[in-house]
Design an enzyme around this catalytic site. Sequence first.
Site, PDB file in Angstrom:
ATOM      1  N   HIS A 224     -60.123  80.085  -3.606  1.00  0.00           N
ATOM      2  CA  HIS A 224     -61.147  80.087  -2.548  1.00  0.00           C
ATOM      3  C   HIS A 224     -61.496  81.515  -2.141  1.00  0.00           C
ATOM      4  O   HIS A 224     -62.677  81.891  -2.072  1.00  0.00           O
ATOM      5  CB  HIS A 224     -60.622  79.293  -1.351  1.00  0.00           C
ATOM      6  N   GLU A 225     -60.482  82.327  -1.889  1.00  0.00           N
ATOM      7  CA  GLU A 225     -60.720  83.701  -1.451  1.00  0.00           C
ATOM      8  C   GLU A 225     -61.311  84.553  -2.580  1.00  0.00           C
ATOM      9  O   GLU A 225     -62.144  85.431  -2.335  1.00  0.00           O
ATOM     10  CB  GLU A 225     -59.421  84.318  -0.934  1.00  0.00           C
TER      11      GLU A 225
ATOM     12  N   HIS B  88     -64.975  84.053  -2.751  1.00  0.00           N
ATOM     13  CA  HIS B  88     -65.649  84.820  -1.695  1.00  0.00           C
ATOM     14  C   HIS B  88     -65.919  86.253  -2.144  1.00  0.00           C
ATOM     15  O   HIS B  88     -67.050  86.738  -2.086  1.00  0.00           O
ATOM     16  CB  HIS B  88     -64.794  84.838  -0.429  1.00  0.00           C
TER      17      HIS B  88
ATOM     18  N   HIS C 294     -69.731  79.326   3.683  1.00  0.00           N
ATOM     19  CA  HIS C 294     -69.075  78.056   3.368  1.00  0.00           C
ATOM     20  C   HIS C 294     -70.117  76.941   3.323  1.00  0.00           C
ATOM     21  O   HIS C 294     -71.174  77.035   3.945  1.00  0.00           O
ATOM     22  CB  HIS C 294     -68.007  77.708   4.413  1.00  0.00           C
TER      23      HIS C 294
END
Length: 623
Positions: free
Chosen positions: A249-250, A253, A326
Amino acid sequence: MSFLLCIGILLLPWFPCVCGKCIFDQIQRSVNVVSPPTAQYASAYRFKTQRSKRHIMPMDNLQPIRIKIWIPSESPALSDWEREKLMSAVGEAVSEVSSLLSVKRVKDRLLLNRDVNKYCKFIWRNSSTLNHMKCGRAHENYRFESCLGVIIPDEHLDGCSVYPNPEHPVPTVLRPRGPGVPDADFLLYVFTHNTEKCRAESSVLAYTAHCQTGSDGRPLAGTMVICRETLKKERYTYQHFVKVTTVIHELFHVLGFSKELLSNWKDFGVDCWSHGQVTSTDQTGQVRLYSPTVIRAMQKHFNSTHTDLGAPLENKDAALDGLSSHWEARVLQGSIMAASLVEASLVRIDAITLAALQDTGWYSVNHSRAQSLVWGEGEGSDFGSVSACHNSSAFFCTGSGLGCHFLHLNKGECVTDQYLDGCHIFKPLANASECWIEDNARSGMNEGGGEIFGSDSRCFISNITRLNNVTAYTPVSGHCYRHRCTGINKYHIQVKDSDWMDCPAGTSIEVSGYQGFIFCPENRLCKYSDLAPPTSTQRTESLFSDTTAQSDLGMMEKDAAVQPSFTSLFLVSEAKISLAAVLSLMAVFALLSAAVLLYRKNLSVRVHAASYRTPLPHILYRN
């Protein structure tokens, strides 16, 4: 006291799951992003929220992205156990992302830029001078470059110079050019610490920010802070997968899934953006992402012919312009890029997220590795709207009862949260809700319901109880029963002490020896080949085995220029044994000593401990 403890144990499973929270937008907007020198000079004249120029980005000659991990010297020392968990989770996440994204690779070595605003006091701006737009005087206090608190080694950085005379071509070198990082397209600094952000919110597992971009706007470097307490938490053996999911997830980003980078996304051709820009607000006030691959992915997922179906961005904690990094939780629940991550087995690397990464213009995506999202599939373009979610459906619920998470891997409770705008869904219970974990079959817990826990068990809405059960009424809730597939959307189920029974999807059945009904979910079980939970016997493949040769997780070269500043982890002559191991050994030897003292009065025990670690090829430490 024992009575209260028993009550606590009974109540514990009924609390809803506490999910990981992402604070990326909060962190990223506090970071100064450094770009190549020409872009740094021009940045003062550019309005960041507008696409000032349309770019055509060729997508040929792309190869799997090479992500290098750098462990900074200021990162606190970890125990062997913590370090092993960290390296395993980060390494597996990097391998997964490398298998998903291909990029135009950096030639030679990756070299980061220095911030001209930090090292330079003023720039020659007279266009008639020889040294126009070059640094004329250095800041006396310039010391280093950093990325989210991590000091970037000089070896990773380009040099910087000043031109004291506007007409003199020979510069004064402030910092020499570093050797750079070989075989890397992105450099990730991993810092493990219990920071103030970690302490402020226990639901924050990690956070990141990108701090360098290339000439095409693609992020080249960033820092990931992993909260130290995260490494200490371990409920089940599959907890490793929680950390892997968080790291992926990070990584998404810092690689481009960021509202701060939307203005850098590249067009593939003429009339690419349906709204003339990447994002726009629809008629309901919802900000959506309108890039071509994303629109096609949304149409396919929701089975819609709507020609302008952009992907909605989360409105909670969004900036004044409505932008967020998101997806909107009501519409894309369970996506890897939702603001709140549930248990790892319930998070999907979905096609819509991969479509967004494709539309950055920097990556070619391996869409064949997209995972089934399930949430809202085939429900049409209006799915997830606030006006429609307050009626019970296959995805939303009302009230506060117990049931099943929509993937039917877990028992759940009908709840809402800050991202659902008042809508209710079944979220996993915080403790022992996983039907697929055999150890969750607690003695005495709902024995009359015929539950069976195990790797092939799933959650079913049911109110059955044994005929001889004294309980007069059993409420409808989630129960765990075995299942086996007999076809697409066709399956048998088994209740404790029963034979296998056909459970036609969309109907309810009765079970011999029980009273009540079991409801058979439709379009959930035996439909998605990639919906399988990790099991207690599952073991993560070694990070160091050559599972994906193209990910290039190679060791830093040890040439004469680089060796003084690079060393691979654990390549040391002595290794420290962890504190837990020492205490365990001390306890064992204390007991042995007590026994031996029955025969001897004096005994000297000397313990020598050593540990061996395989060198981690792509995890690097600074000397």
